[in-house]
Motif scaffolding. Structure first.
Motif, short mmCIF file in Angstrom:
data_model
loop_
_atom_site.label_atom_id
_atom_site.label_comp_id
_atom_site.label_asym_id
_atom_site.label_seq_id
_atom_site.Cartn_x
_atom_site.Cartn_y
_atom_site.Cartn_z
N GLN A 169 5.84 -5.37 1.66
CA GLN A 169 5.99 -3.97 2.02
C GLN A 169 7.22 -3.32 1.37
O GLN A 169 7.29 -2.11 1.28
CB GLN A 169 6.08 -3.82 3.54
CG GLN A 169 4.76 -4.06 4.25
CD GLN A 169 4.86 -3.87 5.75
OE1 GLN A 169 5.81 -4.33 6.38
NE2 GLN A 169 3.91 -3.17 6.33
N HIS A 207 1.98 4.38 0.75
CA HIS A 207 1.52 3.59 1.90
C HIS A 207 1.83 4.27 3.23
O HIS A 207 1.69 3.65 4.29
CB HIS A 207 2.14 2.19 1.88
CG HIS A 207 1.45 1.24 0.94
ND1 HIS A 207 0.18 0.74 1.18
CD2 HIS A 207 1.83 0.72 -0.25
CE1 HIS A 207 -0.17 -0.05 0.18
NE2 HIS A 207 0.81 -0.08 -0.71
N GLY A 242 2.28 4.29 8.74
CA GLY A 242 2.50 3.67 7.44
C GLY A 242 3.94 3.24 7.23
O GLY A 242 4.76 3.23 8.14
N ALA A 253 -3.00 7.39 -1.58
CA ALA A 253 -3.22 6.46 -0.46
C ALA A 253 -4.71 6.14 -0.31
O ALA A 253 -5.10 4.98 -0.10
CB ALA A 253 -2.67 7.06 0.83
#
Length: 464
Positions: free
Chosen positions: A355, A382, A389, A407
């Motif tokens: 991430q 994201h 998100g 996205a």
């Protein structure tokens, strides 16, 4: 970076240091190595040896890799730092990367050291080029600003027939004629025929509406035959009944500014080309380290462009979406290759590291000069409409429309295609997900445009 690469090895085991040197020489044959094992020797080497790259064992009796990393970041933050270790658990790996390590290599996989070194040096090169680009652009902008401020303005008045009734001395200086040669003539008398025809038509429309003349660029010819570009601003002069009597305004000589803008535009194009080439190298590096990524960015970008076109966005935004989509996973350069290509499901810690790529992409691109907010689009791709998100939990309109489009495109492509830990789910499943989460995770207008493309217009991910 000098021709001879200076490689500093922090290692207490001579055999391990020799192994590192052997692997690095395979990719950097012209290199000089120095090995240290204490903090004092390490600090001295930073000053005297000035390494281009640091390779450090994580755990040693008298010194440790994490301390070396923190010292290096304080002294030479732009020097690539790669951690070497006999074994490393997930928590330690995450801690090293978050502390600023550029990569880590487990010693039993020492053959990966060469590729890790090349990737780290490429990242360093990109950062240096980005700083140089920003400095060059700032210098050009400051030079142009100083030049504009030093230019004197020509004050003038014309009657309702556009005939000059007053002209300041600056007008004579600009055109190379006397004031008497200006009074009684019109602005169009000093312009090339095609320019005069164009500007006269603009003036006629402005005067018919008694409107303000705002930043009207026009080319004139000096007595010497030299062309100059003037920037005209003016206000209508009205009588008490509101009838137009004429105009009063100023002309600024912007010839040098136009030349500088042209040169700056050429420089920008060269810099953008260089940046694009560098980015492509980085993208190729990602694709070598992470087979899944191969083609993902290109297909995501193609779908994002198609969605933007379906939504009727202006071409300027579409161009920005295309470039951002092509590099939206550039932050994966900061993720260890073992995690990117892991064939089984990621652990919670590994996923948290994955991430980080959105924020890392922002850090790579934030100083890149561009007409589009590339860094923000990459950071936000994201984010989700309901705030679920990452990395900043943005909601709704706080997310750029470009990022909302990317996205959806990124999700569709990722679900439909093969990933290291699962086979592709297919386009139907991907579209079901978009339809199900429309207005929840994904922007409604973007989701609708995507669904129309596939279900009504026959769009395919390969762009055919």
């Amino acid at each position: 970076m000098s021709d001879v690469m200076h490689i500093l090895i922090v290692e207490d085991m001579p055999t391990d240091a020799e192994l590192c040197e052997r692997e690095v020489r395979q990719v950097l044959p012209i290199s000089e190595f120095r090995c240290v094992e204490t903090e004092e020797d390490f600090l001295n080497a930073l000053d005297a040896f000035q390494p281009d790259l640091i390779l450090s064992d994580y755990s040693m009796p008298r010194f440790d890799g994490m301390t070396a990393l923190l010292l290096a970041r304080a002294r030479t933050p732009e020097t690539p730092f790669v951690i070497l270790t006999g074994s490393m658990n997930e928590e330690t790996a995450v801690a090293c990367m978050k502390a600023g390590a550029w990569d880590y290599v487990i010693k039993e996989h020492i053959r990966r050291l060469g590729s890790a070194v090349l990737v780290a040096l490429e990242q360093k090169k990109v950062r240096e080029e980005r700083r140089m680009t920003a400095a060059a652009l700032q210098e050009s902008e400051e030079r142009m600003r100083d030049l504009v401020f030093s230019i004197a303005d020509w004050v003038w008045e014309v009657d309702r027939n556009c005939v000059y009734t007053y002209s300041s001395q600056q007008g004579s200086d600009l055109l190379g004629v006397s004031s008497e040669d200006i009074i009684g003539k019109t602005p169009f008398d000093f312009m090339p025929p095609d320019e005069a025809k164009k500007v006269r038509a603009i003036f006629s429309e402005i005067m018919a509406n008694k409107a303000v003349i705002k930043d009207l660029e026009n080319w004139n010819i000096r007595k010497s035959g030299e062309k100059i570009c003037l920037l005209t601003n003016g206000l209508p002069v009205l009588d008490k009944a509101g009838n137009l009597k004429g105009y009063r305004g100023v002309d600024k000589n912007i010839t040098e500014r136009k030349k500088i803008e042209e040169r700056l535009q050429q420089s920008l194009e060269s810099l953008q080309k260089a940046t694009s080439t560098t980015i492509q190298v980085m993208v190729s590096t990602i694709e070598v380290r992470d087979p899944y990524t191969s083609g993902h960015q290109i297909r995501s970008a193609g779908l994002a462009v198609a969605i933007a076109g379906e939504m009727g966005l202006p071409q300027e935004k579409i161009d920005g979406i295309h470039l951002a989509g092509s590099i939206h996973d550039i932050g994966k350069l900061s993720i260890p290759a073992e995690i990117l290509s892991k064939p089984t499901k990621l652990t919670k810690l590994e996923f948290s590291l994955i991430q980080e790529h959105a924020q890392q992409g922002f850090e790579i691109l934030k100083n890149v000069q561009s007409p589009w907010p590339l860094a923000e689009i990459v950071r936000q791709h994201h984010e989700r409409m309901d705030g679920s998100g990452y990395p900043r939990n943005l909601k709704g309109d706080d997310i750029l429309i470009e990022a909302r489009i990317l996205a959806v495109a990124d999700t569709v492509e990722a679900m439909a295609s093969h990933r290291p830990y699962r086979a592709g789910l297919g386009i139907d499943k991907a579209l079901e997900e978009i339809e199900k989460q429309r207005g929840i995770l994904y922007d409604e207008a973007v989701a609708d445009a995507c669904l129309r493309l596939f279900r009504e217009k026959g769009y395919q991910l390969d762009g055919k």
